[in-house]
Design a protein around this motif. Sequence first.
Motif, PDB file in Angstrom:
ATOM      1  N   LEU A   1      -4.584  -1.305  24.206  1.00 52.61           N
ATOM      2  CA  LEU A   1      -5.102   0.016  23.866  1.00 52.61           C
ATOM      3  C   LEU A   1      -4.756   0.388  22.428  1.00 52.61           C
ATOM      4  CD1 LEU A   1      -4.186   1.728  27.229  1.00 52.61           C
ATOM      5  CD2 LEU A   1      -6.506   1.519  26.332  1.00 52.61           C
ATOM      6  N   ALA A   2      -3.550   0.037  21.996  1.00 45.84           N
ATOM      7  CA  ALA A   2      -3.183   0.284  20.595  1.00 45.84           C
ATOM      8  C   ALA A   2      -4.078  -0.531  19.660  1.00 45.84           C
ATOM      9  CB  ALA A   2      -1.713  -0.054  20.374  1.00 45.84           C
ATOM     10  N   ALA A   3      -4.353  -1.763  20.049  1.00 40.93           N
ATOM     11  CA  ALA A   3      -5.236  -2.609  19.235  1.00 40.93           C
ATOM     12  C   ALA A   3      -6.637  -2.007  19.138  1.00 40.93           C
ATOM     13  CB  ALA A   3      -5.297  -4.011  19.815  1.00 40.93           C
ATOM     14  N   ASP A   4      -7.023  -1.234  20.172  1.00 41.90           N
ATOM     15  CA  ASP A   4      -8.329  -0.568  20.155  1.00 41.90           C
ATOM     16  C   ASP A   4      -8.313   0.725  19.332  1.00 41.90           C
ATOM     17  OD1 ASP A   4      -9.446  -2.514  21.748  1.00 41.90           O
ATOM     18  OD2 ASP A   4      -9.198  -1.386  23.613  1.00 41.90           O
ATOM     19  N   GLY A   5      -7.139   1.109  18.804  1.00 42.03           N
ATOM     20  CA  GLY A   5      -7.072   2.258  17.916  1.00 42.03           C
ATOM     21  C   GLY A   5      -6.353   3.469  18.447  1.00 42.03           C
ATOM     22  N   LEU A   6      -5.767   3.402  19.658  1.00 39.13           N
ATOM     23  CA  LEU A   6      -5.007   4.537  20.166  1.00 39.13           C
ATOM     24  C   LEU A   6      -3.648   4.622  19.477  1.00 39.13           C
ATOM     25  CD1 LEU A   6      -7.150   4.380  22.475  1.00 39.13           C
ATOM     26  CD2 LEU A   6      -5.342   5.175  24.011  1.00 39.13           C
ATOM     27  N   ALA A   7      -3.137   5.833  19.374  1.00 40.14           N
ATOM     28  CA  ALA A   7      -1.750   6.072  18.972  1.00 40.14           C
ATOM     29  C   ALA A   7      -0.954   6.303  20.255  1.00 40.14           C
ATOM     30  CB  ALA A   7      -1.657   7.288  18.055  1.00 40.14           C
ATOM     31  N   ILE A   8       0.085   5.522  20.479  1.00 43.39           N
ATOM     32  CA  ILE A   8       0.773   5.537  21.772  1.00 43.39           C
ATOM     33  C   ILE A   8       2.263   5.800  21.575  1.00 43.39           C
ATOM     34  CG2 ILE A   8       1.318   4.198  23.844  1.00 43.39           C
ATOM     35  CD1 ILE A   8      -1.247   2.617  23.383  1.00 43.39           C
ATOM     36  N   VAL A   9       2.784   6.734  22.354  1.00 44.05           N
ATOM     37  CA  VAL A   9       4.222   6.990  22.415  1.00 44.05           C
ATOM     38  C   VAL A   9       4.673   6.699  23.833  1.00 44.05           C
ATOM     39  CG1 VAL A   9       6.099   8.632  22.082  1.00 44.05           C
ATOM     40  CG2 VAL A   9       4.035   8.819  20.690  1.00 44.05           C
ATOM     41  N   VAL A  10       5.708   5.875  23.961  1.00 45.53           N
ATOM     42  CA  VAL A  10       6.183   5.479  25.276  1.00 45.53           C
ATOM     43  C   VAL A  10       7.699   5.569  25.311  1.00 45.53           C
ATOM     44  CG1 VAL A  10       6.074   3.050  24.548  1.00 45.53           C
ATOM     45  CG2 VAL A  10       6.182   3.596  26.974  1.00 45.53           C
ATOM     46  N   THR A  11       8.237   6.213  26.340  1.00 48.54           N
ATOM     47  CA  THR A  11       9.682   6.158  26.529  1.00 48.54           C
ATOM     48  C   THR A  11       9.983   4.872  27.294  1.00 48.54           C
ATOM     49  OG1 THR A  11       9.700   7.363  28.646  1.00 48.54           O
ATOM     50  CG2 THR A  11       9.831   8.678  26.629  1.00 48.54           C
ATOM     51  N   VAL A  12      10.987   4.150  26.810  1.00 48.25           N
ATOM     52  CA  VAL A  12      11.298   2.842  27.366  1.00 48.25           C
ATOM     53  C   VAL A  12      12.782   2.764  27.674  1.00 48.25           C
ATOM     54  CG1 VAL A  12      11.055   0.347  27.061  1.00 48.25           C
ATOM     55  CG2 VAL A  12       9.518   1.889  25.849  1.00 48.25           C
ATOM     56  N   HIS A  13      13.086   2.366  28.900  1.00 46.73           N
ATOM     57  CA  HIS A  13      14.479   2.192  29.307  1.00 46.73           C
ATOM     58  C   HIS A  13      14.961   0.776  29.006  1.00 46.73           C
ATOM     59  CE1 HIS A  13      18.055   3.249  31.594  1.00 46.73           C
ATOM     60  NE2 HIS A  13      17.955   2.101  32.233  1.00 46.73           N
ATOM     61  N   ASP A  14      14.067  -0.185  29.122  1.00 42.40           N
ATOM     62  CA  ASP A  14      14.408  -1.590  28.958  1.00 42.40           C
ATOM     63  C   ASP A  14      14.201  -2.004  27.493  1.00 42.40           C
ATOM     64  OD1 ASP A  14      14.514  -4.409  28.953  1.00 42.40           O
ATOM     65  OD2 ASP A  14      13.695  -4.540  30.983  1.00 42.40           O
ATOM     66  N   LEU A  15      15.296  -2.285  26.789  1.00 39.33           N
ATOM     67  CA  LEU A  15      15.196  -2.653  25.384  1.00 39.33           C
ATOM     68  C   LEU A  15      14.410  -3.938  25.177  1.00 39.33           C
ATOM     69  CD1 LEU A  15      18.707  -1.819  23.876  1.00 39.33           C
ATOM     70  CD2 LEU A  15      16.541  -0.648  23.461  1.00 39.33           C
ATOM     71  N   ARG A  16      14.418  -4.815  26.165  1.00 37.29           N
ATOM     72  CA  ARG A  16      13.665  -6.059  26.016  1.00 37.29           C
ATOM     73  C   ARG A  16      12.171  -5.780  25.937  1.00 37.29           C
ATOM     74  NH1 ARG A  16      17.302  -8.590  30.732  1.00 37.29           N
ATOM     75  NH2 ARG A  16      16.872  -6.482  31.420  1.00 37.29           N
ATOM     76  N   LEU A  17      11.686  -4.855  26.749  1.00 38.36           N
ATOM     77  CA  LEU A  17      10.273  -4.476  26.673  1.00 38.36           C
ATOM     78  C   LEU A  17       9.983  -3.734  25.369  1.00 38.36           C
ATOM     79  CD1 LEU A  17       9.578  -3.282  30.329  1.00 38.36           C
ATOM     80  CD2 LEU A  17       8.826  -5.414  29.266  1.00 38.36           C
ATOM     81  N   ALA A  18      10.919  -2.875  24.951  1.00 37.96           N
ATOM     82  CA  ALA A  18      10.729  -2.120  23.710  1.00 37.96           C
ATOM     83  C   ALA A  18      10.586  -3.056  22.524  1.00 37.96           C
ATOM     84  CB  ALA A  18      11.903  -1.165  23.491  1.00 37.96           C
ATOM     85  N   VAL A  19      11.442  -4.066  22.454  1.00 35.68           N
ATOM     86  CA  VAL A  19      11.406  -5.002  21.327  1.00 35.68           C
ATOM     87  C   VAL A  19      10.105  -5.795  21.328  1.00 35.68           C
ATOM     88  CG1 VAL A  19      12.463  -7.108  20.401  1.00 35.68           C
ATOM     89  CG2 VAL A  19      13.895  -5.170  21.070  1.00 35.68           C
ATOM     90  N   GLU A  20       9.652  -6.199  22.501  1.00 37.98           N
ATOM     91  CA  GLU A  20       8.477  -7.062  22.575  1.00 37.98           C
ATOM     92  C   GLU A  20       7.171  -6.315  22.342  1.00 37.98           C
ATOM     93  OE1 GLU A  20       6.420 -10.440  25.481  1.00 37.98           O
ATOM     94  OE2 GLU A  20       8.409  -9.634  25.949  1.00 37.98           O
ATOM     95  N   TYR A  21       7.101  -5.041  22.794  1.00 34.63           N
ATOM     96  CA  TYR A  21       5.810  -4.363  22.814  1.00 34.63           C
ATOM     97  C   TYR A  21       5.674  -3.191  21.838  1.00 34.63           C
ATOM     98  CZ  TYR A  21       4.531  -7.029  26.947  1.00 34.63           C
ATOM     99  OH  TYR A  21       4.214  -8.053  27.818  1.00 34.63           O
ATOM    100  N   CYS A  22       6.760  -2.654  21.338  1.00 40.96           N
ATOM    101  CA  CYS A  22       6.678  -1.485  20.457  1.00 40.96           C
ATOM    102  C   CYS A  22       6.670  -1.908  18.991  1.00 40.96           C
ATOM    103  CB  CYS A  22       7.843  -0.528  20.714  1.00 40.96           C
ATOM    104  SG  CYS A  22       7.857   0.167  22.383  1.00 40.96           S
TER     105      CYS A  22
END
Length: 255
Positions: A184-205
């Motif tokens: 969705l970000a690649a399609d042009g959305l601006a996305i804010v996500v709260t993330v508990h898992d730092l591994r997911l945060a590092v990979e996807y944010c």
Amino acid sequence: MSLSVRGVSASLGKREVLYGIDFEVRPGDVLGLVGPNGSGKTTALRCCYRALTPTAGTVFVDGVDAHATARSELARAVGVGTQEPEASAGLTVRESVALGRVPHRGWFDRPTTADGDIVMDCLARVDLDDLADRDVGALSGGERQRVAIARALAQQPRILLLDEPTNHLDLRHQLIVMNAVRDLAADGLAIVVTVHDLRLAVEYCTSLAVLDAGRVVASGATADVLDDRLLADVFGIRATVRANPRPSIDIHGLA
């Protein structure tokens, strides 16, 4: 369409929770709000979609004060997936997700064929198309979480706010949801996500705002923000962030 938080403070009852925080997300970016439990991540997100009024500062949606914008107009621009979505018992998954189309057509207008196609596309993005006719009240917590995300996507927003979207999800569906966020970000959305898992945060944010005790203590590109000292001071862990061959974090133990 961008979202900017400038000098926002907020209280829950008589307790101040946020202290003059700042962050910004632009089209194509995934901004992760990370921090220890109780650091103010969810409260910050609630200020962004008007579930909570800041005691100071301003949330801007495309340069306009979000709290001075008509709710119907804001709903067409900003989609929200909350951490503990309502069960919507009595509605099918399809019907629940279709509620995301209401800002575009009104409560009493009949859904169009295009609305139905959008709903099914959103269900497919979070792997729920096989459950389209299931009663939402009979779903698991993780399945309801994905219904809430699909409903937010059905709004076709330009800004997407997701509070712990992988909460309750098994590993496979965590990856499905986060891959959808990246697409969705690649399609042009601006996305804010709260993330508990730092591994997911590092990979996807693509960028992070690190909250600690209601303050943003670091922000910027993900690989630049999570250095050894911050990981120890804020999260109490020893870890190393690696950029290659793909973004990842190696957790070595407690600091």
